[in-house]
Motif scaffolding. Structure first.
Motif, PDB file in Angstrom:
ATOM      1  N   GLU A 431       0.825  -1.211   0.000  1.00 45.93           N
ATOM      2  CA  GLU A 431       0.000   0.000   0.000  1.00 45.93           C
ATOM      3  C   GLU A 431       0.860   1.262   0.000  1.00 45.93           C
ATOM      4  O   GLU A 431       0.371   2.354   0.263  1.00 45.93           O
ATOM      5  N   THR A 453      -5.710  -0.664  -1.506  1.00 43.16           N
ATOM      6  CA  THR A 453      -5.855   0.403  -2.514  1.00 43.16           C
ATOM      7  C   THR A 453      -6.183   1.758  -1.889  1.00 43.16           C
ATOM      8  O   THR A 453      -5.978   2.794  -2.520  1.00 43.16           O
ATOM      9  N   ASN A 454      -6.680   1.766  -0.642  1.00 46.23           N
ATOM     10  CA  ASN A 454      -6.997   3.065  -0.019  1.00 46.23           C
ATOM     11  C   ASN A 454      -5.719   3.880   0.143  1.00 46.23           C
ATOM     12  O   ASN A 454      -5.627   5.036  -0.275  1.00 46.23           O
ATOM     13  N   ASP A 455      -4.712   3.269   0.765  1.00 45.50           N
ATOM     14  CA  ASP A 455      -3.463   4.004   0.978  1.00 45.50           C
ATOM     15  C   ASP A 455      -2.627   4.060  -0.294  1.00 45.50           C
ATOM     16  O   ASP A 455      -1.993   5.079  -0.571  1.00 45.50           O
ATOM     17  N   CYS A 502      -7.766  -5.617  -0.625  1.00 44.16           N
ATOM     18  CA  CYS A 502      -8.640  -5.374   0.527  1.00 44.16           C
ATOM     19  C   CYS A 502      -8.978  -3.900   0.724  1.00 44.16           C
ATOM     20  O   CYS A 502      -9.535  -3.523   1.746  1.00 44.16           O
TER      21      CYS A 502
HETATM   22  C1  PEP Z   1      -5.908   0.188   2.588  1.00 47.62           C
HETATM   23  O1  PEP Z   1      -5.098   1.087   2.820  1.00 47.62           O
HETATM   24  O2  PEP Z   1      -6.418  -0.014   1.456  1.00 47.62           O
HETATM   25  C2  PEP Z   1      -6.353  -0.710   3.665  1.00 47.62           C
HETATM   26  C3  PEP Z   1      -7.142  -1.742   3.441  1.00 47.62           C
HETATM   27  O3  PEP Z   1      -5.960  -0.426   4.932  1.00 47.62           O
HETATM   28  P1  PEP Z   1      -6.661   0.708   5.832  1.00 47.62           P
HETATM   29  O4  PEP Z   1      -7.908   1.162   5.127  1.00 47.62           O
HETATM   30  O5  PEP Z   1      -6.950   0.078   7.144  1.00 47.62           O
HETATM   31  O6  PEP Z   1      -5.596   1.748   5.900  1.00 47.62           O
END
Ligand code: PEP
Ligand code: MG
Length: 538
Positions: A431, A453-455, A502
């Motif tokens: 990430e 994918t969020n980070d 995720c």
């Molecule tokens: C992400 O970053 O995509 C991730 C699943 O972790 P989090 O949302 O907990 O930072």
């Protein structure tokens, strides 16, 4: 007619009559605040115990009335989480009363204020939105302390569209039992418990409508389009007819989606896709069975630390992880070690007497490696749970060979210290852009990888993952992010190292389809989103 355009947070179509509800204005809880003497501490604690008992009783009753039809189990899980929160918050309030020598109402108000402030600073939307639950529980406890009345609009007139500044999770559950047709609010976000509940209860919801509580008056005829995020006030006959048609189409497709939920997730050319759950609280393991998921692909453990004033003990963590694993039977439980640091500091680290925490600039795994004791305790608890169940370990924000190999060595240390035989499978979250450049080394050492994918999106595209108005191209759909995902899939295929995605977007049906096209075979998502992903992939 008058059309309002907002953000769709729960799909579906509803026609109904407005009931305007503005809790903060109409039912604001006034409470006494006063200093107390040492001798009054016991009496204040006793008053809190009564409020805790009443809150528990009320939540249990609400839970009993929600258990039953499958769609209501999400409500039951949220109410169960609230019961735990009552307990945790009460412990902190008692400490506050004894320490600050102020009455229990003022202490409760301060504790809730501090918790909410800390939550609101978090980048992670999922965790940040839990502040709504804290306010919800705080409001319930305060109501019992002050003797204020309960929610006023029950029972509701038929086809009620509630129009509010904000609706809290437990209000959503109560209103749904009273026959709520749709929700229209000024404030709210897609990942809040209110939105998750509305989706699982099948109640369309639109938010982000500024001043809607003054624009819509009680009794107005409304059409709520939870697909497009639109609210029509006083519609014409032709608008009602067009709306009814869209509603019928929608109902047909959701019936098909619900029927698919019990079926395996296999594409028409016979490729099996594993659908797993992202959860952030132990009680959410219930969701796995409800949504026919194959296990937990991401258990975020931050809550254990962020809501606690003490370091969570080895024993307490063992019990939590073991209970979750037991509830999952032979399905896997991927536990991610705490992703703290930066904006996410637990209270017991945030308030060091020596000043700002020395590791606060670090994030994810590097923060864990600097917080050795906390990290090793968690690793031992996870390794212990992995002796009797399919428990796997995942490290957040891995940036390369150095930090990952130090984490692996720490796990080996935990195995030795416990004197056990089995080392759980070890995974790395990809990430950060750095991890992309170190992919070969990471997949060499890892048993699996998980793409966050969020980070990854925020760090690759220099965007803010929490910003509601982030520009359209700053999403995981950006070609650069897609190329990165493909690169991870290719590297993993070479090394036979399974890859899961995720990030939130894995729970969007269209993006999930694209991921499968890119070669991803495991997707982990917020459980309520699985039905539409399964339907799309099938
Ligand atoms: C992400 O970053 O995509 C991730 C699943 O972790 P989090 O949302 O907990 O930072
Ligand atoms: Mg992340």
């Amino acid at each position: 007619m008058h059309l309002l355009e907002g953000i769709a947070i729960s799909p579906g179509y509803a026609e109904g009559v407005a009931v305007v509800y503005n809790y903060e204005m109409d039912y604001r809880l006034e409470f006494p605040d006063r200093d107390i003497s040492f001798s009054e501490i016991g009496a204040e604690h006793g008053r809190l115990d009564d409020a805790v008992k009443q809150s528990h009783h009320e939540l249990q009753q609400a839970q009993q009335s929600t258990s039953g039809p499958t769609g209501h189990t999400d409500s039951s899980a949220v109410l169960a989480a609230h019961s735990h929160l009552v307990h945790d918050i009460a412990a902190q309030v008692k400490q506050y009363v004894s320490r600050e020598l102020v009455n229990v109402e003022q202490s409760l108000d301060s504790v809730i204020g501090e918790l909410v402030e800390r939550m609101c600073q978090l980048e992670n939307v999922y965790l940040r939105e839990r502040e709504q639950d804290i306010r919800d529980v705080g409001r319930r406890m305060m109501r019992h302390l002050t003797g204020a009345p309960r929610f006023p609009h029950v029972p509701l007139p038929g086809h009620t569209v509630i129009v509010a500044r904000e609706l809290l999770p437990s209000e959503t559950v109560e209103l749904s039992q009273a026959g709520l047709a749709a929700i229209v609010t000024e404030q709210g976000v897609k990942d809040s418990h209110t939105a998750i509940l509305a989706r699982s209860l099948g109640i369309p919801a639109v938010t982000g409508l500024l001043d809607v509580t003054s624009q819509i008056h009680a009794g107005m005829h409304l059409l709520v389009d939870g697909e497009a995020g639109k609210v029509t006030i006083a519609p014409s006959a032709s608008e009602v007819a067009a709306f009814s048609k869209s509603r019928e189409n929608y109902q047909r497709s959701t019936t098909a989606m619900a029927a698919d939920e019990i079926l395996p997730c296999i594409t028409q050319d016979g490729t099996e896709i594993s659908l797993l759950a992202n959860i952030g609280r132990p009680e959410e393991v219930e969701q796995i069975g409800i949504h026919n998921l194959l296990g937990v692909g991401l258990f975020r453990t931050e809550f254990l630390f962020l809501e606690s004033h003490e370091r969570p003990s080895f024993e307490a963590q063992c019990e939590i992880y073991a209970q979750m694993a037991k509830a999952l039977g032979d399905r896997p439980l991927v536990i991610r070690t705490f992703d703290l640091g930066g904006d996410k500091l637990p209270p017991f680290l945030a308030s060091l007497p020596s000043g700002p925490h020395p590791s606060r600039h670090l994030r994810g795994l590097r923060f864990s490696l600097a917080e050795r004791l906390l990290f090793e305790t968690q690793l031992r608890a996870i390794v212990q749970a992995a002796q009797a169940a399919d428990v796997r370990l995942l490290f957040p924000m891995v940036i390369g060979r150095d930090d990952f190999s130090r984490a692996v060595a720490a796990v080996d240390g935990a195995v030795d210290k416990l004197g056990v035989l089995r080392r759980p499978p070890l995974g790395a979250m990809v990430e950060t852009p750095a991890a992309l450049f170190a992919l070969d080394e990471i997949v060499e050492m890892a048993d699996f990888v998980s793409i966050g994918t969020n980070d990854l999106t925020q760090y690759m595209l220099a965007t803010d993952r929490g910003a509601a108005d982030s520009a359209d191209d700053c999403t995981p759909w950006h070609p650069a992010v897609l190329k990165a995902i493909k690169q991870v899939v290719n590297a993993d295929a070479d090394k036979n190292c399974p890859v899961c995605v995720c990030g939130e977007e894995a729970g969007e049906a269209e993006f999930a389809s694209l991921l499968v096209g890119l070669g991803v075979r495991e997707l982990s998502m917020t459980p309520v989103r699985a039905a539409s992903v399964r339907h799309a992939l099938r």
